[in-house]
Design a protein around this motif. Sequence first.
Motif, short mmCIF file in Angstrom:
data_model
loop_
_atom_site.label_atom_id
_atom_site.label_comp_id
_atom_site.label_asym_id
_atom_site.label_seq_id
_atom_site.Cartn_x
_atom_site.Cartn_y
_atom_site.Cartn_z
N ALA A 144 1.05 -0.91 0.36
CA ALA A 144 -0.15 0.00 -0.39
C ALA A 144 1.03 1.10 0.43
O ALA A 144 0.42 2.26 -0.01
CB ALA A 144 -1.02 -0.06 1.22
N HIS A 145 2.17 1.11 0.61
CA HIS A 145 2.91 2.08 0.31
C HIS A 145 3.47 2.11 -1.10
O HIS A 145 4.34 3.55 -0.95
CB HIS A 145 4.61 2.12 1.29
N LEU A 146 3.38 1.53 -2.22
CA LEU A 146 3.84 2.20 -3.38
C LEU A 146 4.23 3.18 -3.53
O LEU A 146 5.25 3.94 -4.39
CB LEU A 146 3.24 1.00 -4.26
N TYR A 147 2.92 3.85 -3.66
CA TYR A 147 2.75 5.11 -4.75
C TYR A 147 3.23 6.32 -3.72
O TYR A 147 2.30 7.84 -4.30
CB TYR A 147 1.45 4.86 -5.81
N ARG A 148 3.14 6.31 -2.37
CA ARG A 148 3.67 7.72 -1.58
C ARG A 148 5.06 8.18 -1.91
O ARG A 148 5.37 7.49 -2.17
CB ARG A 148 3.25 7.07 -0.11
N TYR A 149 4.95 9.11 -1.63
CA TYR A 149 5.94 9.84 -1.40
C TYR A 149 6.96 10.12 -0.40
O TYR A 149 6.24 10.37 1.15
CB TYR A 149 5.88 11.34 -2.18
N PRO A 150 7.84 10.79 -0.12
CA PRO A 150 8.99 10.46 0.90
C PRO A 150 8.12 11.24 2.09
O PRO A 150 8.89 11.05 3.14
CB PRO A 150 10.28 11.31 0.41
N HIS A 151 7.85 12.14 2.00
CA HIS A 151 7.30 13.57 2.80
C HIS A 151 6.36 12.79 3.78
O HIS A 151 5.77 13.18 4.65
CB HIS A 151 6.53 14.63 2.47
N GLN A 152 5.68 11.60 3.08
CA GLN A 152 3.95 11.34 3.57
C GLN A 152 4.78 10.08 4.54
O GLN A 152 4.03 9.58 5.04
CB GLN A 152 3.55 10.31 2.44
#
Length: 323
Positions: A144-152
């Motif tokens: 589920a973390h695949l398409y998140r950005y570093p700031h998230q």
Amino acid sequence: MPLLAVNDLKVYYPVRTGLFGRPGMVRAVDGVSFELEAGETVGLVGESGCGKSTLGRALVRLETPNGGSIRIDDTDIATLHGRTLRHARKKFQMIFQDPYGSLNPRLTVYAALDEVLHLHTFLNSEERLKRIVELLELVGLESAHLYRYPHQFSGGQRQRIGIARALAAEPKLIVADEPVSALDVSVQAQIINLLQDIQRQTDTAFLFIAHDLGVVEHISRRILVMYLGKIVEAGPAAELCARPVHPYTQALLSAVPVLDAARRRQRIMLKGDVPSPLNPPGGCSFHPRCPKAQAICRRQVPPLRSYQSPERQCACFFPDCEQ
């Protein structure tokens, strides 16, 4: 044959002092030699500015050595350039100290890991996606973390992403440059345990760079102690921490907080500051701060030689176990 063999490695930086000053050389790494076996973790410790990070960056060719050799699987990567070096990078990777600055803020987790796999493997897009999901699960994250950005992500999660990126190409050696120093204490333990679990599963070798001897003793089989660009003591972690023989190592260990009163050491306060690597003292570089220094220490450089056993080494004319 060791996985990594470093021999007489030197990294110097040219500098000029003042507007009309004479050019000089900062000897960040000054003749370092050591070996690291496959699947082994070696700790590298020392004060800030002693050359630890420069040594680590040189081992993965982010710094260009001025001399010496860095052999991985008997290939001297210190002499490689261009495409040959790029292909060789599959064997060695780095985990950086800053989990906030080491990730591209414009890339999602998927894009950051896919970039490495696209460069170093022959997997197609479907196989790369499957591998990325496996890497995230290996470091305790979810698909589920695949398409998140570093700031998230939190700091600990970002460092896990950095570890996954280092593991993507299945390297034989990972240089971990103070990978937990920017994290909370509770998160530090999680990351260290994660690295140990990964090593058991993948047989990857680690050079673990830190300034906290307590952390290094926990994770390492052997420890190298560095001062002003040189290795001054080396040995098995438990033995070195229990019976340090170099005065500098003794001072470092005396500053480590210990709950057990029986293991608590008397604090050794070193006089003065670390000398400048631009103008190091003659003879033993530690002699201006050493409580045991004698005349020979000011004249000659002590070689790193065996002490009591082949695994213990010390660069001191008067090595002595703590009483």
